[in-house]
Every structure is written in structure tokens, then in C-alpha cells.
Design an enzyme around this catalytic site. Structure first.
Site, PDB file in Angstrom:
ATOM      1  N   TYR A 169      34.080  39.828  50.880  1.00  0.00           N
ATOM      2  CA  TYR A 169      34.868  39.581  49.661  1.00  0.00           C
ATOM      3  C   TYR A 169      33.999  39.655  48.389  1.00  0.00           C
ATOM      4  O   TYR A 169      34.345  40.351  47.435  1.00  0.00           O
ATOM      5  CB  TYR A 169      35.542  38.212  49.801  1.00  0.00           C
ATOM      6  CG  TYR A 169      36.270  37.766  48.562  1.00  0.00           C
ATOM      7  CD1 TYR A 169      37.553  38.216  48.280  1.00  0.00           C
ATOM      8  CD2 TYR A 169      35.668  36.887  47.649  1.00  0.00           C
ATOM      9  CE1 TYR A 169      38.214  37.817  47.133  1.00  0.00           C
ATOM     10  CE2 TYR A 169      36.330  36.475  46.513  1.00  0.00           C
ATOM     11  CZ  TYR A 169      37.599  36.942  46.251  1.00  0.00           C
ATOM     12  OH  TYR A 169      38.242  36.550  45.103  1.00  0.00           O
ATOM     13  N   SER A 172      38.792  41.465  40.865  1.00  0.00           N
ATOM     14  CA  SER A 172      40.011  41.425  41.681  1.00  0.00           C
ATOM     15  C   SER A 172      40.812  42.714  41.674  1.00  0.00           C
ATOM     16  O   SER A 172      41.748  42.842  42.472  1.00  0.00           O
ATOM     17  CB  SER A 172      40.906  40.270  41.238  1.00  0.00           C
ATOM     18  OG  SER A 172      40.339  39.060  41.652  1.00  0.00           O
ATOM     19  N   VAL A 220      38.684  39.392  36.796  1.00  0.00           N
ATOM     20  CA  VAL A 220      38.003  38.538  35.814  1.00  0.00           C
ATOM     21  C   VAL A 220      36.829  39.230  35.115  1.00  0.00           C
ATOM     22  O   VAL A 220      36.229  38.661  34.209  1.00  0.00           O
ATOM     23  CB  VAL A 220      37.506  37.186  36.391  1.00  0.00           C
ATOM     24  CG1 VAL A 220      38.657  36.258  36.679  1.00  0.00           C
ATOM     25  CG2 VAL A 220      36.615  37.376  37.587  1.00  0.00           C
ATOM     26  N   LYS A 266      41.050  44.275  44.974  1.00  0.00           N
ATOM     27  CA  LYS A 266      41.963  43.767  46.009  1.00  0.00           C
ATOM     28  C   LYS A 266      43.093  44.756  46.318  1.00  0.00           C
ATOM     29  O   LYS A 266      43.679  44.721  47.398  1.00  0.00           O
ATOM     30  CB  LYS A 266      42.532  42.409  45.588  1.00  0.00           C
ATOM     31  CG  LYS A 266      41.457  41.306  45.481  1.00  0.00           C
ATOM     32  CD  LYS A 266      42.020  40.039  44.846  1.00  0.00           C
ATOM     33  CE  LYS A 266      40.949  38.951  44.707  1.00  0.00           C
ATOM     34  NZ  LYS A 266      41.464  37.781  43.955  1.00  0.00           N
ATOM     35  N   TYR A 282      48.532  37.086  38.801  1.00  0.00           N
ATOM     36  CA  TYR A 282      48.580  35.654  39.150  1.00  0.00           C
ATOM     37  C   TYR A 282      49.742  34.973  38.438  1.00  0.00           C
ATOM     38  O   TYR A 282      50.848  35.502  38.409  1.00  0.00           O
ATOM     39  CB  TYR A 282      47.227  34.975  38.850  1.00  0.00           C
ATOM     40  CG  TYR A 282      46.083  35.829  39.304  1.00  0.00           C
ATOM     41  CD1 TYR A 282      45.899  36.084  40.654  1.00  0.00           C
ATOM     42  CD2 TYR A 282      45.227  36.462  38.400  1.00  0.00           C
ATOM     43  CE1 TYR A 282      44.881  36.901  41.096  1.00  0.00           C
ATOM     44  CE2 TYR A 282      44.206  37.284  38.834  1.00  0.00           C
ATOM     45  CZ  TYR A 282      44.045  37.496  40.178  1.00  0.00           C
ATOM     46  OH  TYR A 282      43.047  38.314  40.600  1.00  0.00           O
TER      47      TYR A 282
HETATM   48  N1  GLN Z   1      35.515  37.368  42.565  1.00  0.00           N
HETATM   49  C1  GLN Z   1      36.411  36.597  41.764  1.00  0.00           C
HETATM   50  C2  GLN Z   1      36.671  35.237  42.361  1.00  0.00           C
HETATM   51  O1  GLN Z   1      36.724  35.118  43.537  1.00  0.00           O
HETATM   52  C3  GLN Z   1      37.673  37.371  41.607  1.00  0.00           C
HETATM   53  C4  GLN Z   1      38.722  36.649  40.771  1.00  0.00           C
HETATM   54  C5  GLN Z   1      39.465  37.552  39.841  1.00  0.00           C
HETATM   55  O2  GLN Z   1      39.035  38.646  39.482  1.00  0.00           O
HETATM   56  N2  GLN Z   1      40.581  37.066  39.366  1.00  0.00           N
HETATM   57  O3  GLN Z   1      36.807  34.253  41.695  1.00  0.00           O
END
Ligand code: GLN
Length: 316
Positions: A198, A71, A268, A74, A250
């Protein structure tokens, strides 16, 4: 500011002391296993890097080993989407913290398919949908990768196809989010296509050293401080930093702002990008996650680093 600059010679030893301290800790959090390929990563890894205005990158631990940025990517897809559609993006994605887990669907029904912010999964899937307009998924993915390589001036940054395939095979929640948003008219392409973009940008792999360089423009008013060119306007850099501070972790965003005091974005894969405006960009990697899905030791290390160096956006 002068005091901060004077401390830079000590940064090398601060980082190596931190890496040594983190190496012996036994509370390492839990590696994400819902993407099976990420479950294979060694939880003992720890890397940290700081990219400075003069082009130097100071690092310690496993800072040259590539990991899945997930993420953290993003931030860069948001940057590209704002470049493409500008403020029109905010008709389709909000700018408020969600107070919910990154993959939550609950708010989408009440808020009629408009995700709270571009960093939760639903918001990032809309951003992918925006980047897909007028392109084949392959082209959109290539554009994202080339932008990231350009920011670091490093074309060895790559997409880990095994991670992308692994996430696609188990990405049931993301398919649910995408289809649900499509039912509200907030996804222009089929879920399969938007998620193709994505999953691939989440699977971009790079080292802490490379990540610090990719994010550096956000610490210097949207400019590459070495080459001198502008990536985004100062105002846009400020707003992306504001979103990182309020939404980048988050439902752990408030805690990260409280403890670390700088804009940050987690993934993650255990990576975190942090921005100290006017000073530099930081990246840390420790694969074990806390209950909010943010790097456990990575957050602790950034908290200690910020405190030691006196780095905070809340003090001069
Ligand atoms: N690719 C991961 C997902 O969609 C990204 C989530 C993350 O890094 N928090 O669950």
C-alpha cells in the site's frame, strides 16, 4: 458530442488561462504534513493536462513535473485486483460512499471489518492484500508499477522511496486499520506486508501529463483508444467510473459530483484524475488540500474546466 469536439482547438487556451488564473490565487489550501515528505512540496505548483482520444495530451502549468499520486493510485490497484479475483472482491470491500474521512476507523467495528469502498484507506489496504496473494511484497509492488507504466506506455514513472519510507514511519492509523481488519479475518497477510504494498503504490510519482494517459482507458470503454487494445471490459470501466463518482473524494464525493459532474479520484499529494467518458481523461495537481483532504485549487480548476467545456456525465 460534436459541439464538444469542435471546442477542442480552444482547449489549449482554456488550460493556459486556467493555469494563469490559479497561479495568482492566494487561497491555496494546506499541503499534507502527516506524511512528512509531502510537507516539503511547494504549494505554488499547479499543473493540468487532458488526454484525448487521438493521442494528444494538452497541458498547462507544471504539467510535466512528477508529484506523489497517493490515493489516485487506488483506481489502478482496484483495476488490477478486479482482474485478479473479479466480483469476489466485493465480499471483502463494499461499494458505498463512507461519508467519513479517508482514514476513518469508525465504521469498521459496526461493519465487522468490511470497508465501505475500495478508495478509503481501509478498502485500499484490502485491495493491496488481494494483490499480495501468491507474491512477495516486492513482486506485487513491481506488478502495480509495471501496469501503470504500461497504461501510459512510459517506463519513467517511478516509486518515490523517500515518500514510501516517510509514510511507513508515520502510518500509525493505517497500521491500526490493517490490524483491526485482520482481527475480523479480512486481511490474509500481516499488516506490515499489506501496508508495504500500500505505502509503495501510494508513493508512485508521475506528472499530470502521465497521469492523464494512465487513466485514459476509463474514458474510452476500457480501451486504449490509440493502440486499440482493451485494458478492461466496457462494463468494468463503467463500474470503476461509478465508484470514482460516488466514493473518489471521500466525504467530499457528493460535493465534487455536484460541482464538477464527472468521476474523479483525489490524492493527498494534491492530484486529481477526472474522467469525461468518450472525450478524455483530465488530471490536475495543486498540492494544497481542502478540509476533506482533496486538492483545493485542483477541484476549483476542474469545476471551471468542466463548465467551460460543457463536460458533465449528467448532460448529453
Ligand atoms: N497514503 C495516504 C494515506 O494512507 C493516502 C491518502 C490519500 O491520498 N487520501 O494516508
Amino acid at each position: 458530442m460534436e459541439a464538444t469536439l469542435l471546442q477542442h482547438p480552444a482547449l489549449e487556451s482554456v488550460l493556459s488561462d486556467l493555469a494563469a488564473e490559479m497561479a495568482v490565487r492566494t487561497d491555496r489550501g494546506a499541503v499534507a504534513t502527516y506524511i512528512p515528505q509531502l510537507g516539503k512540496v511547494d504549494p505554488a505548483k499547479f499543473g493540468i493536462a487532458v488526454a484525448l482520444e487521438d493521442g494528444r495530451v494538452i497541458s498547462a502549468g507544471d504539467a510535466d513535473e512528477p508529484f506523489s499520486i497517493q490515493s489516485v493510485s487506488k483506481v489502478f490497484t482496484l483495476t488490477l485486483a478486479l482482474g485478479k479475483v473479479g466480483d469476489a472482491l466485493w465480499k471483502r470491500v463494499g461499494r458505498e460512499p463512507s461519508g467519513n474521512p479517508f482514514n476513518s476507523i469508525v465504521q469498521l467495528e459496526q461493519e465487522r471489518g468490511i470497508p465501505r469502498n475500495p478508495f478509503i484507506n481501509a478498502g485500499a489496504i484490502v485491495v493491496s492484500d488481494v494483490l499480495l496473494a501468491g507474491h512477495e511484497p516486492r513482486e506485487a509492488i513491481g506488478e502495480i508499477l509495471r501496469f501503470i507504466q504500461f497504461l501510459a506506455d512510459d517506463d519513467t514513472i517511478y516509486i518515490d522511496r523517500d515518500v514510501a519510507a516517510s509514510e511507513r514511519a508515520t502510518g500509525f492509523r493505517n497500521f491500526a486499520l490493517a490490524n483491526y481488519m485482520r482481527s475480523f479475518g479480512n486481511l490474509d497477510h500481516a499488516a506490515e506486508l499489506a501496508l508495504g504494498v500500500y505505502f509503495h503504490h501510494c508513493a508512485i510519482a508521475m506528472s499530470c501529463r502521465q497521469l492523464a494517459l494512465v487513466g485514459r482507458f476509463l474514458a474510452f470503454d476500457g480501451r486504449n483508444p490509440v493502440a486499440g487494445h482493451s485494458v478492461v471490459s466496457p462494463g468494468r470501466a463503467r463500474r470503476i467510473n461509478a465508484l470514482m463518482l460516488t466514493c473518489g473524494h471521500y466525504d467530499g464525493s457528493g460535493d465534487f459530483a455536484f460541482r464538477v459532474g464527472i468521476p474523479g479520484k483525489s490524492g493527498v499529494g494534491g492530484g486529481i484524475l477526472g474522467i469525461v467518458p468518450g472525450v478524455g481523461s483530465l488530471s490536475v495537481w495543486s498540492p494544497g488540500l481542502n478540509a476533506n483532504g482533496n486538492s483545493h485549487l485542483g477541484s476549483i480548476a476542474l469545476e471551471k474546466l468542466a463548465r467551460t467545456m460543457g463536460w458533465s456525465i449528467f448532460s448529453p
